[in-house]
Motif scaffolding. Structure first.
Motif, PDB file in Angstrom:
ATOM      1  N   CYS A   1       0.835  -1.201   0.000  1.00 59.09           N
ATOM      2  CA  CYS A   1       0.000   0.000   0.000  1.00 59.09           C
ATOM      3  C   CYS A   1       0.872   1.254   0.000  1.00 59.09           C
ATOM      4  O   CYS A   1       2.088   1.185   0.141  1.00 59.09           O
ATOM      5  CB  CYS A   1      -0.964  -0.002   1.174  1.00 59.09           C
ATOM      6  N   ASN A   2       0.229   2.393  -0.166  1.00 60.04           N
ATOM      7  CA  ASN A   2       0.924   3.661  -0.348  1.00 60.04           C
ATOM      8  C   ASN A   2       0.512   4.612   0.774  1.00 60.04           C
ATOM      9  O   ASN A   2      -0.654   4.977   0.869  1.00 60.04           O
ATOM     10  CB  ASN A   2       0.527   4.212  -1.729  1.00 60.04           C
ATOM     11  N   GLU A   3       1.464   4.983   1.622  1.00 61.38           N
ATOM     12  CA  GLU A   3       1.143   5.865   2.743  1.00 61.38           C
ATOM     13  C   GLU A   3       1.907   7.186   2.611  1.00 61.38           C
ATOM     14  O   GLU A   3       3.027   7.202   2.098  1.00 61.38           O
ATOM     15  CB  GLU A   3       1.516   5.198   4.075  1.00 61.38           C
ATOM     16  N   CYS A   4       1.303   8.263   3.123  1.00 63.44           N
ATOM     17  CA  CYS A   4       1.964   9.571   3.138  1.00 63.44           C
ATOM     18  C   CYS A   4       2.764   9.664   4.435  1.00 63.44           C
ATOM     19  O   CYS A   4       2.186   9.672   5.528  1.00 63.44           O
ATOM     20  CB  CYS A   4       0.919  10.680   3.065  1.00 63.44           C
ATOM     21  N   GLU A   5       4.074   9.758   4.309  1.00 63.44           N
ATOM     22  CA  GLU A   5       4.907   9.758   5.517  1.00 63.44           C
ATOM     23  C   GLU A   5       4.682  11.000   6.383  1.00 63.44           C
ATOM     24  O   GLU A   5       4.944  10.979   7.581  1.00 63.44           O
ATOM     25  CB  GLU A   5       6.392   9.599   5.173  1.00 63.44           C
ATOM     26  N   PHE A   6       4.195  12.080   5.758  1.00 65.94           N
ATOM     27  CA  PHE A   6       3.901  13.280   6.557  1.00 65.94           C
ATOM     28  C   PHE A   6       2.659  13.044   7.426  1.00 65.94           C
ATOM     29  O   PHE A   6       2.662  13.320   8.620  1.00 65.94           O
ATOM     30  CB  PHE A   6       3.675  14.489   5.639  1.00 65.94           C
TER      31      PHE A   6
END
Ligand code: 13P
Ligand code: SF4
Length: 331
Positions: A280-285
């Motif tokens: 999956c794709n997560e926003c590190e911010f």
């Protein structure tokens, strides 16, 4: 002061907080004592969404911040969301759990360069996406989110010349569905741009009954193979109303939590990015926020979000214009 500087640099957390047994319960108590509310974006961890007083997309968070009568607004999201809340409610204390929670899209639009860019087109109105700094909003005629961008662009007379920034993908998409030729700033979100079309098409082959749901911050080829394109709120609504039982979801994976809560019998597959083996794709911010940091921020009423008053008075107008149009259109 040293403590505050630490916080600024690395999202300091008081060590005693990790020893609190039931942090959620202690947080709820503290929130009541301080008359605070916690609002969370759909891209937050499941637990943060579950303890928040309000969970929503960028537009809903701005609407909530403008209306709440709490003394303290805690924003579990990224910095520009805290700034929007502060611009709308300047007398309230606005807290973000970690000041390092920025946004690559907002950073792709430095105010001095954007000002030079718009000055080249003095006869154009300036439409900006909410994922920007307060300084960019202060240079804008109107702000939009992905929920209301089409409706707001449509609200301008057909012959009105427009500049759109900072997201080139959303701008291109809105040009396509409105028939406009807005001049676009060349910015992007690194999370939404890195979805792998190839891996998504493989997933679709393995799950031919799944619909592809995509955020308009993604690149055009992905938008073209999608069954529904929209903001996080729009994707969530679509997943509930569609007769389909399976979805491949191409936006930050946090949204899957609400999708699964709202439709427990449906299957949601996160769309994979192209740069790792992660599914999956997560926003590190967005993911910098933790339960500990949220508790810490409320305990010390720090870090606060501040906006210079001269910038705020300019930035509030285009945001209020957006909220007025959205209210009229019941968005
Ligand atoms: P929306 O919640 O408005 O769809 O925005 C997504 C996003 O990228 C927020 O940073
Ligand atoms: Fe910014 Fe992209 Fe993260 Fe949203 S997902 S906060 S646009 S970097």
């Amino acid at each position: 002061m040293e403590l505050k500087e630490n916080w600024l640099k690395q999202g300091y957390v008081d060590e005693s907080i990790s020893n609190i047994d039931n942090l959620e319960e202690s947080f709820a108590k503290l929130k009541k004592e301080k008359n605070a509310v916690l609002m969370a974006h759909f891209y937050q961890d499941d637990l943060i969404q579950d303890i928040a007083d309000f969970v929503g997309d960028s537009l809903a968070l701005a609407q909530f911040a403008a209306k709440t009568d709490a003394d303290i607004i805690m924003v579990a999201g990224v910095h520009f969301m805290g700034e929007t809340a502060k611009i709308l409610s300047p007398k309230k204390t606005v807290l973000v759990p970690d000041l390092n929670a920025g946004c690559s899209l907002a950073d792709s639009c430095p105010p001095d360069e954007f000002e030079k860019f718009i000055n080249q087109y003095p006869d154009h109105k300036v439409v900006t996406y909410v994922n920007t700094s307060a300084e960019i909003k202060a240079l804008s005629d109107i702000v939009v989110t992905s929920t209301n961008a089409k409706a707001i662009v449509d609200s301008f007379p057909a012959d009105e010349k427009l500049i759109f920034g900072p997201d080139r993908n959303l701008g291109n998409y809105i040009n396509g569905i409105t028939g406009r030729e807005m001049i676009l700033w060349d910015g992007a979100c690194h999370v939404h741009e890195k979805f792998s079309l190839e891996k998504i098409l493989e997933l679709k082959k393995e799950n031919p009954d799944a619909e592809i749901l995509t955020h308009p911050e993604c690149k055009k080829p992905l938008l073209m193979v999608s069954d529904h394109v929209g903001s996080t709120a729009s994707l969530l609504n679509y997943s509930q109303s569609s007769s389909s039982n399976k979805f491949i979801v191409a936006t930050e994976a946090g949204i899957l939590h609400q999708m699964q809560l709202k439709s427990p019998d449906k299957v949601f597959i996160p769309a994979p990015p192209n740069d790792s083996t992660c599914a999956c794709n997560e926003c590190e911010f967005m993911r910098l926020n933790t339960m500990q940091k949220i508790y810490n921020a409320l305990k010390y009423s720090w870090p606060t979000v501040e906006v210079e008053e001269d910038v705020r008075v300019k930035a509030v107008k285009p945001i209020e214009r957006m909220l007025d149009i959205s209210a009229k259109l019941e968005l």
